[in-house]
Motif scaffolding. Structure first.
Motif, PDB file in Angstrom:
ATOM      1  N   CYS A   1      -1.052  11.173  -7.687  1.00 46.86           N
ATOM      2  CA  CYS A   1      -1.876  11.004  -6.481  1.00 46.86           C
ATOM      3  C   CYS A   1      -1.630   9.641  -5.849  1.00 46.86           C
ATOM      4  CB  CYS A   1      -3.349  11.164  -6.815  1.00 46.86           C
ATOM      5  SG  CYS A   1      -3.753  12.646  -7.746  1.00 46.86           S
ATOM      6  N   TRP A   2      -1.657   8.589  -6.680  1.00 53.51           N
ATOM      7  CA  TRP A   2      -1.421   7.252  -6.133  1.00 53.51           C
ATOM      8  C   TRP A   2      -0.002   7.131  -5.601  1.00 53.51           C
ATOM      9  CZ3 TRP A   2      -5.935   6.251  -5.225  1.00 53.51           C
ATOM     10  CH2 TRP A   2      -6.963   6.301  -6.164  1.00 53.51           C
ATOM     11  N   GLY A   3       0.929   7.876  -6.198  1.00 48.99           N
ATOM     12  CA  GLY A   3       2.296   7.892  -5.681  1.00 48.99           C
ATOM     13  C   GLY A   3       2.359   8.513  -4.296  1.00 48.99           C
ATOM     14  N   VAL A   4       1.619   9.602  -4.100  1.00 44.81           N
ATOM     15  CA  VAL A   4       1.563  10.247  -2.782  1.00 44.81           C
ATOM     16  C   VAL A   4       1.010   9.271  -1.750  1.00 44.81           C
ATOM     17  CG1 VAL A   4       0.502  12.090  -1.417  1.00 44.81           C
ATOM     18  CG2 VAL A   4       1.331  12.574  -3.729  1.00 44.81           C
ATOM     19  N   VAL A   5      -0.089   8.598  -2.103  1.00 42.54           N
ATOM     20  CA  VAL A   5      -0.703   7.630  -1.188  1.00 42.54           C
ATOM     21  C   VAL A   5       0.290   6.520  -0.854  1.00 42.54           C
ATOM     22  CG1 VAL A   5      -2.549   5.929  -0.920  1.00 42.54           C
ATOM     23  CG2 VAL A   5      -3.029   8.125  -2.015  1.00 42.54           C
ATOM     24  N   ALA A   6       0.988   6.009  -1.867  1.00 41.30           N
ATOM     25  CA  ALA A   6       1.950   4.932  -1.654  1.00 41.30           C
ATOM     26  C   ALA A   6       3.097   5.376  -0.752  1.00 41.30           C
ATOM     27  CB  ALA A   6       2.500   4.445  -2.998  1.00 41.30           C
ATOM     28  N   VAL A   7       3.599   6.585  -0.979  1.00 34.40           N
ATOM     29  CA  VAL A   7       4.709   7.089  -0.168  1.00 34.40           C
ATOM     30  C   VAL A   7       4.287   7.196   1.300  1.00 34.40           C
ATOM     31  CG1 VAL A   7       6.168   9.102   0.301  1.00 34.40           C
ATOM     32  CG2 VAL A   7       5.873   8.302  -2.036  1.00 34.40           C
ATOM     33  N   ILE A   8       3.106   7.743   1.542  1.00 39.48           N
ATOM     34  CA  ILE A   8       2.640   7.928   2.923  1.00 39.48           C
ATOM     35  C   ILE A   8       2.377   6.575   3.588  1.00 39.48           C
ATOM     36  CG2 ILE A   8       0.784   8.838   4.371  1.00 39.48           C
ATOM     37  CD1 ILE A   8       0.463  11.111   2.337  1.00 39.48           C
ATOM     38  N   LEU A   9       1.621   5.702   2.913  1.00 38.44           N
ATOM     39  CA  LEU A   9       1.237   4.430   3.532  1.00 38.44           C
ATOM     40  C   LEU A   9       2.423   3.477   3.674  1.00 38.44           C
ATOM     41  CD1 LEU A   9      -2.230   3.655   1.872  1.00 38.44           C
ATOM     42  CD2 LEU A   9      -1.753   4.694   4.086  1.00 38.44           C
ATOM     43  N   LEU A  10       3.204   3.304   2.607  1.00 33.75           N
ATOM     44  CA  LEU A  10       4.316   2.352   2.657  1.00 33.75           C
ATOM     45  C   LEU A  10       5.433   2.840   3.562  1.00 33.75           C
ATOM     46  CD1 LEU A  10       4.484   1.149  -1.067  1.00 33.75           C
ATOM     47  CD2 LEU A  10       3.399   0.047   0.896  1.00 33.75           C
ATOM     48  N   SER A  11       5.692   4.142   3.544  1.00 35.45           N
ATOM     49  CA  SER A  11       6.728   4.682   4.426  1.00 35.45           C
ATOM     50  C   SER A  11       6.302   4.544   5.885  1.00 35.45           C
ATOM     51  CB  SER A  11       7.009   6.151   4.102  1.00 35.45           C
ATOM     52  OG  SER A  11       7.566   6.288   2.809  1.00 35.45           O
ATOM     53  N   THR A  12       5.023   4.835   6.165  1.00 36.57           N
ATOM     54  CA  THR A  12       4.514   4.692   7.532  1.00 36.57           C
ATOM     55  C   THR A  12       4.620   3.241   7.993  1.00 36.57           C
ATOM     56  OG1 THR A  12       2.976   6.547   7.249  1.00 36.57           O
ATOM     57  CG2 THR A  12       2.509   5.005   9.024  1.00 36.57           C
ATOM     58  N   ALA A  13       4.273   2.302   7.108  1.00 32.75           N
ATOM     59  CA  ALA A  13       4.379   0.872   7.443  1.00 32.75           C
ATOM     60  C   ALA A  13       5.832   0.480   7.684  1.00 32.75           C
ATOM     61  CB  ALA A  13       3.780   0.034   6.317  1.00 32.75           C
ATOM     62  N   PHE A  14       6.741   0.978   6.865  1.00 33.03           N
ATOM     63  CA  PHE A  14       8.169   0.687   7.028  1.00 33.03           C
ATOM     64  C   PHE A  14       8.666   1.194   8.380  1.00 33.03           C
ATOM     65  CE2 PHE A  14      12.664   1.612   6.722  1.00 33.03           C
ATOM     66  CZ  PHE A  14      13.188   0.537   6.031  1.00 33.03           C
TER      67      PHE A  14
END
Length: 416
Positions: free
Chosen positions: A157-170
């Motif tokens: 779950c935290w991986g999903v959140v990280a992928v969405i948030l960090l990818s969006t920020a990138f």
């Protein structure tokens, strides 16, 4: 009987298994990257490579189908190869797929073919992680394995959140045209985990020669209940998760970016919170009771999202559903391993296969019902209410057996 080495381990020896836990945590984070990174690039692939929406849909189909095939193959051969070789291969293929994604689509005459090849490679790694991480954690000599299992699964779950948030920020600050660099950056995690899995202590779940065969599992009445339990767990979770973004957009009429953050990201956050809380306080909670309450809450969330016409309540039902389904997958695995302690890797692989089947079935039913009711997504969500109901019924069927097995961890139920 459970692994003798794990049972006899002393508290002072548990420290070394923290490396095993860390490797398993990152194994689920890697799985989250593999499952969620490429879908964020669908529009980019459409615009830059001219890939049709029908082909884009095929990418997800190929990913999950490859996972299913990997689950089936793993059920037969992983015990022969051993956990370490198999899980290291999982990290290797995950890294290779993500690295290949950064250049292979541009090298081949067909960019779509290059993307599919990379997706298939890292889907093999994702499927292996799905099968192997749970028994590796189960074999470690932790006191409250149900809580540890839930905590470990929370990292997906935290991986999903990280992928969405960090990818969006990138994409916002660096530029979405540089997505190939981000693919290489995400590949660092499985590359690092190759070392983790190669060096951490890994115990055998069941002593050699004591694991149940696939044939003996098929003859066991509890095993089939667990299969249905996993199908319902996968369906209850993915039926809402896969449609969360579209539901958020249709309920609140927001942009795609805000919809992704409010829908799938909110779902994943509450799902991670629930698994983390159970991981911390699980020793004080009856797992069977918690799963029953979660199933009832899940049903309420589906009804809230599908029946209440007020948009904010629909979004609340969608997000809370993440909290309600969190325990279903890891809880089903924990109950299965207690009732059938000699199930071995074959059982974990077949349970993962059933969960993936449910994960394919649930979203398909929501989509089909929505289509039949004039593309009404609320009606589609109501089409998934049967899964949490059946899940609760299955838990009630095995509740007594599970409690007995917890009281007598040396009791052998595999021949019932």
């Amino acid at each position: 009987m459970e692994n003798t080495a794990a049972i006899q381990a002393q508290p002072q020896d548990l420290k070394k298994y923290r490396r095993t836990s860390r490797a398993c945590y990152l194994g689920f984070v890697t799985q989250a990257i593999c499952a969620n990174f490429v879908p964020l690039l669908f529009i980019t692939f459409h615009d830059s490579y001219g890939i049709s929406f029908r082909q884009l849909a095929l990418i997800s189909t190929v990913f999950f189908f490859t996972q299913l095939v990997t689950d089936a193959v793993c059920a037969r051969f992983s015990d022969r190869l051993g956990y370490r070789i198999s899980v290291v291969f999982s990290a290797v293929t995950s890294a290779l797929g993500l690295i290949g994604l950064s250049f292979l689509p541009d090298l081949l005459p067909s960019p779509f073919a290059g993307i599919l090849i990379c997706v298939m490679i890292y889907a093999i790694g994702s499927g292996l992680a799905e099968v192997l991480v749970s028994p590796i954690i189960e074999a470690c000599p932790f006191e409250n394995k149900e809580a540890v299992m839930s905590l470990t699964h929370s990292f997906y779950c935290w991986g999903v959140v990280a992928v969405i948030l960090l990818s969006t920020a990138f994409f916002v600050f660096v530029g979405i045209e540089h997505w190939r660099i981000l693919s290489l950056l995400w590949a660092i995690i499985p590359l690092y985990n190759i070392y983790n899995f190669a060096t951490c202590p890994i115990e055998k779940l069941v002593d050699d020669g004591r694991s149940m065969t696939i044939a003996s599992l098929f003859k066991n009445k509890f095993f089939w209940i667990f299969i249905v339990l996993m199908v319902c767990a996968g369906s209850s979770e993915l039926a809402m998760a896969q449609w969360a973004s579209a539901f958020a957009e249709s309920a609140l009429a927001v942009s795609k970016t805000v919809g992704d953050l409010a829908g799938p990201c909110g779902f994943a956050i509450l799902m991670g919170v629930s698994r983390t809380l159970y991981g911390k306080f699980g020793e004080k909670i009856d797992l069977a009771k918690f799963m029953i309450v979660s199933g009832i809450l899940c049903l309420a969330c589906y009804l809230l999202s599908g029946l209440v016409p007020i948009p904010i309540f629909g979004l609340a039902g969608c997000a809370l559903c993440g909290f309600s389904v969190a325990i279903m997958w890891p809880g089903s695995i924990s109950i299965s391993s207690k009732v059938l302690p000699t199930g071995g890797t074959a059982m974990f692989a077949l349970l993962a296969l059933a969960g993936d089947l449910g994960g394919s079935l649930g979203p398909a039913i929501v989509g089909e019902v929505s289509q039949r009711f004039g593309e009404n997504l609320r009606a589609g969500v109501l089409g998934g209410i049967g899964f949490p109901v059946v899940l609760v019924f299955c838990v009630l069927l095995v509740r007594k057996q599970y409690r007995t097995s917890r009281e007598n961890s040396f009791g052998e139920f595999s021949e019932n």
